[in-house]
Design an enzyme around this catalytic site. Sequence first.
Site, short mmCIF file in Angstrom:
data_model
loop_
_atom_site.label_atom_id
_atom_site.label_comp_id
_atom_site.label_asym_id
_atom_site.label_seq_id
_atom_site.Cartn_x
_atom_site.Cartn_y
_atom_site.Cartn_z
N CYS A 174 -40.71 -71.81 11.86
CA CYS A 174 -40.97 -71.99 10.43
C CYS A 174 -42.42 -71.73 10.01
CB CYS A 174 -40.56 -73.40 10.00
SG CYS A 174 -38.91 -73.85 10.53
N HIS A 316 -43.51 -78.37 3.06
CA HIS A 316 -42.44 -77.78 3.86
C HIS A 316 -41.10 -78.36 3.38
CE1 HIS A 316 -41.06 -75.37 7.12
NE2 HIS A 316 -40.57 -76.38 7.83
N HIS A 355 -33.25 -73.43 3.66
CA HIS A 355 -34.28 -73.24 4.69
C HIS A 355 -34.09 -71.87 5.32
CE1 HIS A 355 -37.35 -73.99 7.42
NE2 HIS A 355 -36.93 -75.07 8.04
#
Length: 428
Positions: A174, A316, A355
């Site tokens: 990520c 995030h 995501h």
Amino acid sequence: MDKSKNGKNSRVVITGIGVILPNTFSVQDFWTNLSEGRSQLDFITRFPTEDFPIKVAGEMNTFDWKKHLPDLSDKYSKNYNTETLALMAAMEEANKDAGIAKGDLHPSRVGFIDSSSRASMAWWDFAWRKYLEEKDANVFDRYSVLTSMASNPTNLTAINANIQGFVTTVSAACVGGHHAISLCYQAIRKGRAEVMYAGGHEFPLLKPLMMMYSDPMSRVMSLEKDNPKKGIRPYDKNRDGFLLGEGAVVLVMERLDRAIQRGAKIYSEVLGTYSYNEADHAMRMDLTGKKATTGLRHLMKISGLRLGDIDYFCGHGTATHNNDLAESRAIGHLYEGRPKFHWAPVGSIKPIFGHTFGAAGIINVAATSLMLKNQTLCPTINLENPDPECDHDHVAEGARKAKIRYAISMAFAIGSQSSFVSLAAPEF
């Protein structure tokens, strides 16, 4: 030294954004969905989910590559999968948005750094299934040597765009998108390139991959089955985890003086980047948040910013228990001793597109750049009951007009990796 000049420590700005995401194929689509809180998550149609725990994802079902790549020959496109076509289309849209036409750039002075955590998984899944069904070894033909590689979408996109400088694919889960931005930033600052493209693409909507994240013993994916638009609830005490999305995004980065000279639209200036390994826990952040706080302080020092300068944190915000908690604790430590009305707002855009792993950092920076350009904070949707330990200003009421000078994009990854990018509003 005047940092706006070519050479050591040139200033770097973002002048183009190319977006290929679920039902989102332009910068305007992207901004509308973000600012109006329009989630693009829905029930999965890619495969049956009757006996599968995950019911929701951000599927890119309406993408027509021919609208974005009209000059791409069928001779080549027939060998490309959606990952490659989406990244190529995002590159085309980024150039269009930046006002860069074919032939405007010297090919050797341009580079492309792309991020993907698990590139070409869709190809392997397709090829192996076809082989098992047909027992035809020809599925592994000469093109397979290229199309099975993780770097294939990046390389083919660079060939299509005639990029002859530094081209590579980074894979760092990520935080990979931030890493791509950092490499582009340094290449331009040091005079190694005039224009760099930072990209991210991810196509993780595969049943085997989802099974890993929905394991009952360590589940981090939401089990939402009734209202797909509310499947991701960052910082909420009833959060249940993330849901996956797919797509590709490319940013155009160039020297400030070059952008001004050609009259380019400027979304934001990249002030600094800071990536590091917490060397703590392989599967999550340091839950105290203290290591992330240290990282944020390093970034601010590098960027020449004080805490009071920061007007927004694009978090995030995965809606997992550990990430939201650690992220919130890190910000709490950063503002330790200061009343909460002095804290900058914290937001998450994950509920809009899901995501996207290796593309997540690129999407965060693209979104934050648009917030700086439009002087508007996008809402964190689905936040109804904030976790007491995540009780910040989340702009949960909807889009908010605000004076935004500086913002920080945050990313955290499996493997104990953390990364931050600082951005400034375009005031030149």
